[in-house]
Design a protein around this motif. Sequence first.
Motif, PDB file in Angstrom:
ATOM      1  N   GLU A  44      47.825 -85.782 -31.631  1.00 24.38           N
ATOM      2  CA  GLU A  44      49.261 -85.940 -31.847  1.00 24.38           C
ATOM      3  C   GLU A  44      49.986 -84.604 -31.778  1.00 24.38           C
ATOM      4  O   GLU A  44      51.185 -84.558 -31.553  1.00 24.38           O
ATOM      5  CB  GLU A  44      49.504 -86.591 -33.210  1.00 24.38           C
ATOM      6  N   VAL A  45      49.232 -83.537 -32.034  1.00 26.36           N
ATOM      7  CA  VAL A  45      49.821 -82.198 -31.994  1.00 26.36           C
ATOM      8  C   VAL A  45      48.923 -81.310 -31.146  1.00 26.36           C
ATOM      9  O   VAL A  45      47.707 -81.335 -31.299  1.00 26.36           O
ATOM     10  CB  VAL A  45      49.923 -81.599 -33.418  1.00 26.36           C
ATOM     11  N   MET A  46      49.531 -80.556 -30.237  1.00 30.31           N
ATOM     12  CA  MET A  46      48.747 -79.606 -29.442  1.00 30.31           C
ATOM     13  C   MET A  46      49.057 -78.189 -29.910  1.00 30.31           C
ATOM     14  O   MET A  46      50.223 -77.827 -30.101  1.00 30.31           O
ATOM     15  CB  MET A  46      49.108 -79.736 -27.955  1.00 30.31           C
ATOM     16  N   LEU A  47      47.986 -77.410 -30.091  1.00 24.78           N
ATOM     17  CA  LEU A  47      48.133 -76.031 -30.536  1.00 24.78           C
ATOM     18  C   LEU A  47      47.669 -75.109 -29.410  1.00 24.78           C
ATOM     19  O   LEU A  47      46.562 -75.269 -28.890  1.00 24.78           O
ATOM     20  CB  LEU A  47      47.277 -75.794 -31.789  1.00 24.78           C
ATOM     21  N   PHE A  48      48.516 -74.174 -29.032  1.00 22.30           N
ATOM     22  CA  PHE A  48      48.162 -73.234 -27.958  1.00 22.30           C
ATOM     23  C   PHE A  48      48.150 -71.821 -28.522  1.00 22.30           C
ATOM     24  O   PHE A  48      49.175 -71.323 -28.976  1.00 22.30           O
ATOM     25  CB  PHE A  48      49.194 -73.306 -26.832  1.00 22.30           C
ATOM     26  N   ASP A  49      46.977 -71.189 -28.468  1.00 23.20           N
ATOM     27  CA  ASP A  49      46.845 -69.841 -29.004  1.00 23.20           C
ATOM     28  C   ASP A  49      46.825 -68.837 -27.856  1.00 23.20           C
ATOM     29  O   ASP A  49      45.778 -68.579 -27.275  1.00 23.20           O
ATOM     30  CB  ASP A  49      45.551 -69.745 -29.832  1.00 23.20           C
ATOM     31  N   GLU A  50      47.978 -68.294 -27.530  1.00 21.63           N
ATOM     32  CA  GLU A  50      48.122 -67.333 -26.422  1.00 21.63           C
ATOM     33  C   GLU A  50      47.370 -67.808 -25.180  1.00 21.63           C
ATOM     34  O   GLU A  50      46.469 -67.116 -24.690  1.00 21.63           O
ATOM     35  CB  GLU A  50      47.620 -65.950 -26.854  1.00 21.63           C
ATOM     36  N   PRO A  51      47.741 -68.954 -24.647  1.00 15.89           N
ATOM     37  CA  PRO A  51      46.933 -69.571 -23.587  1.00 15.89           C
ATOM     38  C   PRO A  51      46.929 -68.805 -22.277  1.00 15.89           C
ATOM     39  O   PRO A  51      46.069 -69.074 -21.430  1.00 15.89           O
ATOM     40  CB  PRO A  51      47.590 -70.944 -23.395  1.00 15.89           C
ATOM     41  N   MET A  86      54.140 -79.775 -30.084  1.00 15.27           N
ATOM     42  CA  MET A  86      53.308 -78.620 -29.788  1.00 15.27           C
ATOM     43  C   MET A  86      53.716 -77.407 -30.612  1.00 15.27           C
ATOM     44  O   MET A  86      54.881 -77.233 -30.948  1.00 15.27           O
ATOM     45  CB  MET A  86      53.414 -78.212 -28.308  1.00 15.27           C
ATOM     46  N   MET A  87      52.714 -76.597 -30.903  1.00 17.52           N
ATOM     47  CA  MET A  87      53.018 -75.256 -31.379  1.00 17.52           C
ATOM     48  C   MET A  87      52.300 -74.290 -30.462  1.00 17.52           C
ATOM     49  O   MET A  87      51.134 -74.477 -30.115  1.00 17.52           O
ATOM     50  CB  MET A  87      52.559 -75.037 -32.821  1.00 17.52           C
ATOM     51  N   LEU A  88      53.047 -73.264 -30.054  1.00 20.19           N
ATOM     52  CA  LEU A  88      52.557 -72.351 -29.023  1.00 20.19           C
ATOM     53  C   LEU A  88      52.770 -70.919 -29.489  1.00 20.19           C
ATOM     54  O   LEU A  88      53.871 -70.547 -29.899  1.00 20.19           O
ATOM     55  CB  LEU A  88      53.350 -72.639 -27.745  1.00 20.19           C
ATOM     56  N   VAL A  89      51.709 -70.146 -29.460  1.00 21.28           N
ATOM     57  CA  VAL A  89      51.821 -68.720 -29.721  1.00 21.28           C
ATOM     58  C   VAL A  89      51.750 -68.026 -28.375  1.00 21.28           C
ATOM     59  O   VAL A  89      50.831 -68.294 -27.588  1.00 21.28           O
ATOM     60  CB  VAL A  89      50.665 -68.238 -30.618  1.00 21.28           C
ATOM     61  N   THR A  90      52.719 -67.184 -28.074  1.00 16.30           N
ATOM     62  CA  THR A  90      52.729 -66.596 -26.738  1.00 16.30           C
ATOM     63  C   THR A  90      53.413 -65.240 -26.727  1.00 16.30           C
ATOM     64  O   THR A  90      54.159 -64.882 -27.639  1.00 16.30           O
ATOM     65  CB  THR A  90      53.436 -67.529 -25.725  1.00 16.30           C
ATOM     66  N   HIS A  91      53.115 -64.485 -25.653  1.00 16.77           N
ATOM     67  CA  HIS A  91      53.830 -63.239 -25.407  1.00 16.77           C
ATOM     68  C   HIS A  91      54.785 -63.405 -24.241  1.00 16.77           C
ATOM     69  O   HIS A  91      55.449 -62.446 -23.851  1.00 16.77           O
ATOM     70  CB  HIS A  91      52.821 -62.119 -25.115  1.00 16.77           C
TER      71      HIS A  91
END
Lengths: 259, 308
Positions: free
Chosen positions: A175-182, A208-213
């Motif tokens: 139900e939730v997608m987590l992206f760690d600096e993909p 979604m929660m996304l960690v990104t640069h």
Amino acid sequence: MHGGKASTPAVQLRGIHKFYGEVHALCGVDLNIGRGEVCVAIGPSGSGKSTLLRCINQLEVISAGRVFLNGELQGYSERDAKLHPLHPKQIARQRRLTGMVFQRFNLFPHMTALQNVIEGPVQVKRERKATARERGTAILERVGLHGLGDRYPNQLSGGQQQRVAIARALAMEPEVMLFDEPTSALDPELVGEVLDVIKDLAKSGMTMMLVTHEIGFAREVADHLIFMDKGAVVESGLPQGVLSNPEEARTRAFLSKVL
Amino acid sequence: MTEVTSSSLTGERATGAPRSNTDRFIAKDVVPRRHPGRWVAVVFLAIVSVQIAAELAVNENFHWGVFVKYLFDMQVIRGVGWTLLLTVAAMTVAVVVAVSLVIMRESDNPILRGLSWGWIWFFRGTPIYTQLLFWGLFSVLFPRLSLSIPFGPEIVGVDTKWIVTPAMAAVLGLGFNESAYLTEIFRAGFKAIDRGQTEAAQAIGMSRAKIWIRILMPQAMRTIIPPTGNETIGMLKMTSLVLAVPFTLDLMFATNAIANRTYLPVPLLMVAAFWYLSITSVLMVGQYYLERHFGKGHDSQPVNGGTA
């Protein structure tokens, strides 16, 4: 803006603290992610954004606070105003609500792309192999990897591997997608293909929660942008607001370096 | 002359088996490097080997007639069978114990971790010969194995000599000793796996047991097999120590017994060496296939026409 109609947010974080020995990695973070919402976290290295993400699916054990997914407390049951840790089996079950994509892909090297994708459905959800294969092939196609199911990870480019990793997470129907600096481990020319897949997912209404640069990408997909520094959410709001008109000096300092 | 046209580069397949992807194609105008030194070495080694072989064949001290006579002797063949059986059984015990010890060692439970550590400390720290002697004496030291109320009556029990037979003592002695070494090999194999593998498996909701079986073990196998193959071959030869138990049916004991009877130790030593060498060769073939199986996804070549 997609969701917001349902009463309970998909993800609720309440007063999250995390210590690594003496290091205070998260200092009381509160965050809500509504259903269908895309929350993007930016900030300098070591600001705690990846740690925060990993608390959501309990890859990190939090030192204090509460994590709720769909209103359900994660990792503990609360009785008599005390928290009792759940059995590892129950934690494994709770993790099925989330799918995670890692910076370094973390594909299983001894399995082909398709085997990677169906591993969860077959081993965890006890889906029949034939069904899982069919669904897995369709998901691989959805991330643009038609016909590459028989390749081992070391026979795929970084961008393709990361798309297999996304397919592997999607196969569990989270139900939730987590992206760690993909895209941080990718060669520059391969970043686009992965971001396109994530963009499509965002459009399809996935929470979604996304960690990104990738600030430009954050501006494009985020419904909700947070800027973190030193373990705290310094600024949060609509991406245009935070990126174009930051209120905090720390946000301005960071953005002036990356933009 | 030195102009490199596209046709000369698309070139032909080098003759013979390619050693790697990079030397599969060579341009037409590249002359392969010559290795005159290798040819000199080959000729030299050929002369030396023929001389040694000839010397061995005609040397009367080796009693080749006796060697041939006892090579397939009933007692010898039975010894080969027992040695094989001991090796397989002891390694099986060792692998099972070692896997449990590794999992215990990595567990959150301090008691299990301590037990695992203590086991390795003891079995690695005492000589195998001493351990085998002890196992041989086991039924004397503990004549009856029973489940009973402490200082009270016995519930069920059996005479030890029916359970810890010499064969059993040999297998347990060899197996437990080996398990201590295998645990360290296995632990190194699991340690070499990136933490991200476990995290990725946890993220799709796999249980601890599933992660061990489906994700960690197959990957650890790749690094575990070569040293474990070593240990198996070592075990094959270590079985000759079971005379400490005393267990008297293995290959080394059998050939020694014949040698003592005939006063001809050298040909019988050659018989034993022949069989040990043969079994080792078979084991090495098995190891090759195991390594190939578990090398999947690591050793495979990049596919043609891909973007790899």
